[in-house]
Design a protein around this motif. Structure first.
Motif, short mmCIF file in Angstrom:
data_model
loop_
_atom_site.label_atom_id
_atom_site.label_comp_id
_atom_site.label_asym_id
_atom_site.label_seq_id
_atom_site.Cartn_x
_atom_site.Cartn_y
_atom_site.Cartn_z
N ALA A 38 0.88 -1.22 0.11
CA ALA A 38 -0.02 0.10 -0.07
C ALA A 38 0.86 1.05 0.06
CB ALA A 38 -0.92 0.11 1.35
N THR A 39 1.98 1.24 0.67
CA THR A 39 2.85 2.25 0.65
C THR A 39 3.96 2.45 -0.49
OG1 THR A 39 4.54 1.31 1.99
CG2 THR A 39 2.85 2.27 3.06
N GLY A 40 3.68 1.45 -1.37
CA GLY A 40 4.87 1.64 -2.40
C GLY A 40 5.86 0.34 -2.29
N THR A 41 5.89 0.08 -1.01
CA THR A 41 6.97 -0.86 -0.64
C THR A 41 6.27 -2.16 0.05
OG1 THR A 41 8.44 0.77 -0.27
CG2 THR A 41 9.15 -1.41 0.75
N VAL A 582 10.37 -3.06 -3.63
CA VAL A 582 9.88 -1.75 -3.82
C VAL A 582 9.11 -1.60 -5.27
CG1 VAL A 582 10.46 0.67 -3.94
CG2 VAL A 582 11.72 -0.75 -2.51
N VAL A 583 7.79 -1.20 -5.01
CA VAL A 583 7.08 -1.20 -6.42
C VAL A 583 7.64 -0.22 -7.38
CG1 VAL A 583 4.84 -0.51 -7.40
CG2 VAL A 583 5.05 -1.62 -5.18
N GLY A 584 8.25 0.94 -7.12
CA GLY A 584 8.79 1.80 -8.09
C GLY A 584 10.06 1.18 -8.63
N GLU A 585 10.66 0.60 -8.05
CA GLU A 585 11.95 -0.16 -8.65
C GLU A 585 11.69 -1.23 -9.51
OE1 GLU A 585 15.27 -1.35 -9.54
OE2 GLU A 585 15.23 0.51 -8.17
N VAL A 590 11.01 -3.17 -15.25
CA VAL A 590 10.30 -3.69 -16.49
C VAL A 590 10.18 -2.90 -17.38
CG1 VAL A 590 7.67 -4.43 -17.05
CG2 VAL A 590 8.61 -5.05 -14.71
N ARG A 591 10.14 -1.41 -17.17
CA ARG A 591 10.38 -0.44 -18.19
C ARG A 591 11.63 -0.68 -19.09
NH1 ARG A 591 9.05 3.69 -15.32
NH2 ARG A 591 6.88 3.85 -16.13
#
Length: 607
Positions: A38-41, A582-585, A590-591
């Motif tokens: 939920a917090t991005g991690t 970490v979701v952003g990582e 993937v990008r």
């Protein structure tokens, strides 16, 4: 338009809040623990079902997923490593919140190898593993008590479970040297304050000292006072099935359900029935088995995969379900959604199709997802890790991202995968990597011949063991692949063996039949770096600098060889271990992978 509305679907699937199946305290079932991003991690959360209150328990830069509730619900234990290196100590925190404190004083940092907490919180059994000590198990009596060693061996071992009254400990061990097939030992530790050695109560070894490739797994002691029954997974009929073993009398009761595929189970809280999880051909379902009359009753779940399930004290079943087309949700047989995290919802994807392909070792099962339009498509062969794992009809954001970009995705359950019988899982010994590539090659040939895949635009991709097979495949099958994407891979097998965590050294000794010094020709034949000069496809590699499973040095050795010959390659190094929480990582990785493939294949990037 909001940022969320402008975000592409593939990124929404990663960012949408998710939750794991809540674990509940055996003697305080309103107290639960779950994992959420939920917090991005990915971190641990406490949930008081009586009040509805949810509270974030851990908050670390690289995330936390290893946590356990004490049976009395008073404490949350969580494993504290350094930046994803998996080497650390257990901490604990009151369920209501408060300071984190070392859970066991006097234990040095190590790799975790199981944890069992007594129902009163007074007895704790901790397993650990280090290169210097091999595998050790310690018992701790009372809050603040000193850890007492009750087991030590150079081969891999770990804590299986603790009996209801806290007097018996079952250990899964591989003292016979076969790290793929465990044996069981039940110990009765000496009472607190005694210096006596632990008593061996019972032994169960289906491998007969390593002469047979048969393994056992601990599914749990009966949750009933005075009950000495232990639920065990076995492979006596060529696949995983449960049996009930009374460790006090030695009596065994094999449970035959007449279901194809692998069968696992756990106890209902009253100890009178089992919750059965049946896995077959990449799908799974639930059943209830009543021990008194041996009746088997189906628990209705949607078609797809149940990744986790638990029986609650009221008899209801909570389970985490998904399919390739529909995102995961925690459901209950009572009809409700147990946990529905607020915020963005993950978009769905396309369903999987089954492909059965004749390979050199038998029929190979592959799962296929197609984008819109007519083939042949650029196609990603997304190879799973493990190797003792399998792809299933379950939601996966990575493959869905490729489909959104116009790629077909093929996932192969090669020999070495679980879910297709013991012989299939054990088949890759000694010709490690090469056997898996034979199956992947057979599915590749089918994908091209069937018109699904464009032979000029084939991407070989995977993480961990899948990353290893990607690098090996690029060298062993250089004409078959246009691009390679390897995440946290084994690249130089000899160097990896010497640098990896001890449990993986044991596994490699089993797979290859010895150490690099004992069977150098096998390590050479199975190592991607042996074939690096044959690689023709552009290569993208991502690696965690703190990875204890596929250490960074051996990756750098492979990259140096690519660079020395001027091969097209890119490398991304990040500050974490064997992957990132970490979701952003993860989105960044993937990008980068999609961008690399698009550039190398000459395709215009999509949003």
């Amino acid at each position: 338009m909001s940022d969320a509305e402008a975000m592409p679907d593939w990124e929404k699937r990663f960012r949408a809040p998710r939750v794991s199946l809540p674990e509940w305290a055996e003697d305080a079932p309103d107290r639960s623990l779950f994992v959420s991003n939920a917090t991005g991690t990915y971190e641990l959360y406490a949930w008081d079902r009586a009040t509805g209150e949810q509270r974030q328990v851990t908050d670390r830069a690289n995330g936390t997923t290893d946590g356990v509730l004490s049976p009395d619900g008073r404490w949350i234990w969580w494993f504290d490593d350094t930046d994803g290196d998996e080497f650390g100590v257990w901490m604990r925190q009151p369920f209501e919140g408060g300071d984190d404190v070392p859970a066991v004083e006097g234990l040095a940092p190590a790799y975790p190898a199981g944890l069992a907490i007594g129902r009163d919180g007074a007895t704790v059994v901790v397993g650990s593993s280090t290169d210097d000590e091999g595998s050790t198990v310690h018992v701790v009596h009372g809050a603040g008590g000193a850890p007492v060693e009750i087991y030590r061996h150079p081969e891999s071992a770990g804590v299986g479970d603790l009996s209801h009254d806290g007097s018996l400990v079952v250990i899964e061990h591989t003292e016979h040297g076969d790290a793929m097939h465990s044996a069981l030992r039940v110990l009765r530790p000496a009472p607190e304050g005694s210096e006596s050695a632990p008593e061996t109560v019972a032994e169960l070894d289906d491998s007969e000292g390593g002469t047979k490739e048969l393994g056992l797994s601990v599914l749990g002691f009966a949750p009933v006072a005075g009950d000495t029954r232990l639920l065990v997974g076995h492979q006596r009929r060529g696949r995983w099935e449960p049996l009930v073993w009374d460790v006090a009398t030695g009596a065994e009761r094999e449970l035959v359900f007449g279901l194809p595929g692998d069968v696992s189970a756990e106890w209902y809280p009253d100890g009178e029935a089992l919750l059965v999880v049946h896995s077959f051909e990449a799908r799974s379902e639930l059943w209830r088995y009543d021990l008194a009359d041996a009746s088997l009753t189906r628990v209705e779940t949607p078609a797809g995969s149940v990744s986790e399930a638990t029986a609650r004290p009221d008899g209801s079943i909570e389970y985490l379900w998904s399919s390739a087309a529909l995102p995961p949700v925690v459901r209950s047989t009572s009809g409700e959604v147990v946990l529905d995290p607020p915020g963005m919802k993950a978009p769905g994807s396309v369903p999987v199709e089954d492909a059965w392909v004749e390979g050199p070792g038998g029929r190979v099962h592959a799962l296929v997802q197609r984008p819109a339009g007519e083939g042949p498509f650029p196609t990603v062969f997304e190879i799973h890790g493990g190797p003792t794992w399998h792809d299933s009809d379950a939601f996966a954001s990575g493959p869905a991202a490729w489909v959104d970009h116009g790629y077909a995705v093929v996932r192969v359950n090669y020999r070495g995968s679980t879910g297709y019988g013991r012989a299939w899982t054990d088949a890759l010994k000694h010709r490690v990597g090469l056997i898996e590539l034979e199956d992947i090659g057979a599915v590749r040939a089918w994908a091209v011949a069937s018109g699904l895949a464009d032979p000029e635009r084939l991407v070989l991709s995977g993480g961990s063991w899948g990353g290893y097979l990607t690098l090996l495949g690029l060298g062993v099958q250089p004409d078959d692949w246009a691009v390679g994407l390897a995440a946290v891979p084994v690249a130089d097998y000899v160097t990896a063996f010497h640098d990896e965590m001890e449990a993986l050294k044991a596994m490699d000794r089993t797979l290859l039949g010895g150490t690099p010094e004992e069977v150098p020709e096998r390590f050479e034949a199975s190592s991607p770096i042996t074939y690096v000069d044959a690689v023709r496809a552009p290569v993208y590699i991502s690696a965690g600098v703190n990875d204890p499973r596929c250490p960074i040095k051996q990756v750098e050795n492979y990259v140096d060889r690519l660079a020395a010959r001027g091969a097209t390659h890119e490398v991304y190094r990040y500050d974490a271990g064997h992957g990132s929480l970490v979701v952003g990582e993860r989105i960044k990785q993937v990008r980068l992978e999609i961008d690399f493939a698009q550039r190398q294949l000459g395709r215009e990037p999509r949003p």
